[in-house]
Design a protein around this motif. Structure first.
Motif, short mmCIF file in Angstrom:
data_model
loop_
_atom_site.label_atom_id
_atom_site.label_comp_id
_atom_site.label_asym_id
_atom_site.label_seq_id
_atom_site.Cartn_x
_atom_site.Cartn_y
_atom_site.Cartn_z
N THR A 112 -2.56 13.51 30.91
CA THR A 112 -1.17 12.99 30.24
C THR A 112 0.09 14.04 30.87
OG1 THR A 112 -2.87 12.03 28.81
CG2 THR A 112 -0.49 12.91 28.37
N GLU A 113 0.07 14.72 31.32
CA GLU A 113 1.56 15.16 31.73
C GLU A 113 1.86 14.61 32.86
OE1 GLU A 113 3.59 19.73 32.28
OE2 GLU A 113 1.05 19.89 33.31
N ALA A 114 1.00 14.11 34.34
CA ALA A 114 1.35 14.44 35.42
C ALA A 114 1.57 12.28 36.03
CB ALA A 114 -0.36 14.41 36.61
N GLY A 129 18.81 6.49 30.47
CA GLY A 129 19.19 7.84 29.61
C GLY A 129 18.51 7.93 28.54
N LEU A 130 17.45 6.89 28.03
CA LEU A 130 16.67 6.95 26.84
C LEU A 130 14.85 7.42 27.28
CD1 LEU A 130 18.89 5.26 24.23
CD2 LEU A 130 19.17 7.32 24.39
N LYS A 131 14.48 8.13 26.51
CA LYS A 131 13.66 7.85 26.05
C LYS A 131 12.42 7.52 25.58
CE LYS A 131 12.90 13.31 26.73
NZ LYS A 131 12.38 14.06 27.01
N VAL A 132 11.82 7.44 24.72
CA VAL A 132 10.72 6.33 23.43
C VAL A 132 9.29 6.75 22.98
CG1 VAL A 132 10.41 5.06 21.94
CG2 VAL A 132 12.12 4.52 23.22
N TRP A 133 9.14 8.16 22.24
CA TRP A 133 7.58 8.14 22.54
C TRP A 133 6.78 6.88 22.44
CZ3 TRP A 133 5.52 13.33 23.06
CH2 TRP A 133 4.79 13.19 22.72
N ARG A 134 6.03 6.66 22.09
CA ARG A 134 4.79 5.72 22.24
C ARG A 134 3.37 6.73 21.92
NH1 ARG A 134 8.30 1.92 20.24
NH2 ARG A 134 9.61 1.58 21.91
N THR A 135 2.80 6.18 20.38
CA THR A 135 1.46 6.60 20.29
C THR A 135 0.45 6.64 21.21
OG1 THR A 135 2.35 7.58 18.22
CG2 THR A 135 0.27 7.07 18.74
N GLY A 136 -0.29 6.65 21.85
CA GLY A 136 -1.75 6.34 22.17
C GLY A 136 -2.60 6.54 21.69
N GLY A 137 -3.52 6.38 22.25
CA GLY A 137 -5.56 6.74 22.11
C GLY A 137 -6.02 5.97 20.40
N THR A 138 -6.63 6.61 20.09
CA THR A 138 -7.71 5.63 19.12
C THR A 138 -7.46 6.16 17.67
OG1 THR A 138 -9.63 6.86 19.29
CG2 THR A 138 -9.64 4.36 20.02
N SER A 139 -7.12 7.95 17.99
CA SER A 139 -6.66 8.47 16.54
C SER A 139 -6.00 9.58 17.00
CB SER A 139 -8.11 9.02 15.85
OG SER A 139 -9.05 10.29 17.28
N PRO A 140 -4.46 9.42 17.00
CA PRO A 140 -3.56 10.56 17.69
C PRO A 140 -3.30 11.65 16.63
CG PRO A 140 -2.73 8.48 16.99
CD PRO A 140 -4.02 8.02 16.89
N ARG A 141 -2.64 12.82 16.94
CA ARG A 141 -2.55 13.38 15.74
C ARG A 141 -1.65 13.67 14.54
NH1 ARG A 141 -2.91 17.70 19.69
NH2 ARG A 141 -3.15 15.68 21.24
N PRO A 142 -1.29 13.25 13.64
CA PRO A 142 -0.50 13.43 12.73
C PRO A 142 0.70 13.57 13.00
CG PRO A 142 -1.91 14.04 11.98
CD PRO A 142 -2.76 14.62 13.26
N SER A 143 1.26 14.42 14.03
CA SER A 143 2.53 14.56 14.25
C SER A 143 2.77 13.66 15.47
CB SER A 143 2.48 15.58 14.95
OG SER A 143 2.31 16.30 15.97
N HIS A 144 2.11 13.50 16.34
CA HIS A 144 2.32 12.30 16.86
C HIS A 144 2.73 10.77 17.29
CE1 HIS A 144 0.65 14.76 20.97
NE2 HIS A 144 2.00 15.73 19.58
N ARG A 145 1.77 10.44 15.52
CA ARG A 145 1.48 9.03 14.81
C ARG A 145 2.71 9.26 14.11
NH1 ARG A 145 -3.69 7.90 13.02
NH2 ARG A 145 -2.99 10.09 11.72
N GLU A 173 -1.41 23.02 20.28
CA GLU A 173 -1.88 21.62 19.07
C GLU A 173 -1.02 20.78 19.27
OE1 GLU A 173 1.10 24.79 17.68
OE2 GLU A 173 -0.81 24.97 18.76
N GLU A 174 -0.47 20.03 20.14
CA GLU A 174 0.92 19.69 20.42
C GLU A 174 0.55 18.49 21.55
OE1 GLU A 174 2.63 17.52 18.59
OE2 GLU A 174 2.69 18.75 16.64
N THR A 175 -0.08 19.16 22.76
CA THR A 175 -0.46 18.93 24.36
C THR A 175 -2.00 18.78 24.30
OG1 THR A 175 -0.40 21.04 24.63
CG2 THR A 175 1.85 20.02 24.80
N ALA A 176 -3.00 19.24 23.83
CA ALA A 176 -4.34 19.50 23.82
C ALA A 176 -4.74 17.71 23.98
CB ALA A 176 -4.98 20.28 23.89
N ASN A 177 -5.66 16.79 24.39
CA ASN A 177 -5.91 15.58 24.97
C ASN A 177 -5.53 14.55 24.51
OD1 ASN A 177 -8.17 14.20 25.00
ND2 ASN A 177 -9.13 14.18 23.07
#
Length: 188
Positions: A112-114, A129-145, A173-177
């Motif tokens: 994911t990092e690479a 100039g802008l980046k947008v976070w997109r939640t992925g996976g089937t069960s993202p952590r609440p902070s990412h959702r 806890e924000e990066t793993a998996n």
């Protein structure tokens, strides 16, 4: 019961194992970063004007060495713990099972990092100039959702402190998996 092997025999191979793992991760990172870059370039800069994949090598090589060192240290601690136990064979078997799970977790996080780093590099080269976070996976952590769709300037961090999904400089806890990704936009 057999006597436990010497920890010294394990430690003697640490530098070679770390170097080999860093090389493997580095090669893999370079390929994954290019995948992430081409995902961004396909939309914003199909001719890849101003983008050179070799520019990413220094960062990716350093990241690979850091991941390899961290993995070796984690593994050495598990070996040391197993060998210190009277029932070392059972402890070693349990440590091996834990090692396999840890390796899979590291692999997903490193990938994911690479990929995220490659997309960010291509976005920079494409003048975005802008980046947008997109939640992925089937069960993202609440902070990412919660941050799905969050926008920030390309050189800033998101509300969770990460530059991109899998950003090693962030909290585990924000990066793993993490399986999230980024989209990019031109600044308005």
């Amino acid at each position: 019961m057999k006597a436990a092997p010497s920890l010294d025999s394990w430690l003697a191979g640490a530098d070679e194992r770390t170097a080999q793992l860093a090389q493997l991760i580095g090669d893999w990172n370079f390929r994954l970063a290019q995948v992430g870059a081409w995902e961004t370039l396909a939309t914003w800069n199909p001719d890849a004007a101003g983008w050179d994949p070799d520019v990413m090598l220094a960062w990716l090589t350093t990241a690979a060495a850091t991941w390899a060192t961290d993995f070796e240290e984690t593994t050495t601690a598990a070996v040391e713990e197993a060998l210190a136990d009277d029932g070392w064979e059972e402890t070693a078997a349990a440590a091996l099972a834990g090692w396999a799970a840890t390796a899979a977790l590291y692999g997903q996080t490193i990938a994911t990092e690479a990929r995220s780093f490659g997309g960010q590099d291509a976005a920079h080269a494409s003048g975005l100039g802008l980046k947008v976070w997109r939640t992925g996976g089937t069960s993202p952590r609440p902070s990412h959702r919660a941050q799905n769709g969050e926008k920030t300037p390309i050189d800033d961090v998101f509300s969770n402190g990460l530059r991109w999904p899998g950003d090693r400089s962030g909290r585990t806890e924000e990066t793993a998996n993490c399986k999230c990704r980024l989209d990019y936009e031109r600044e308005e």
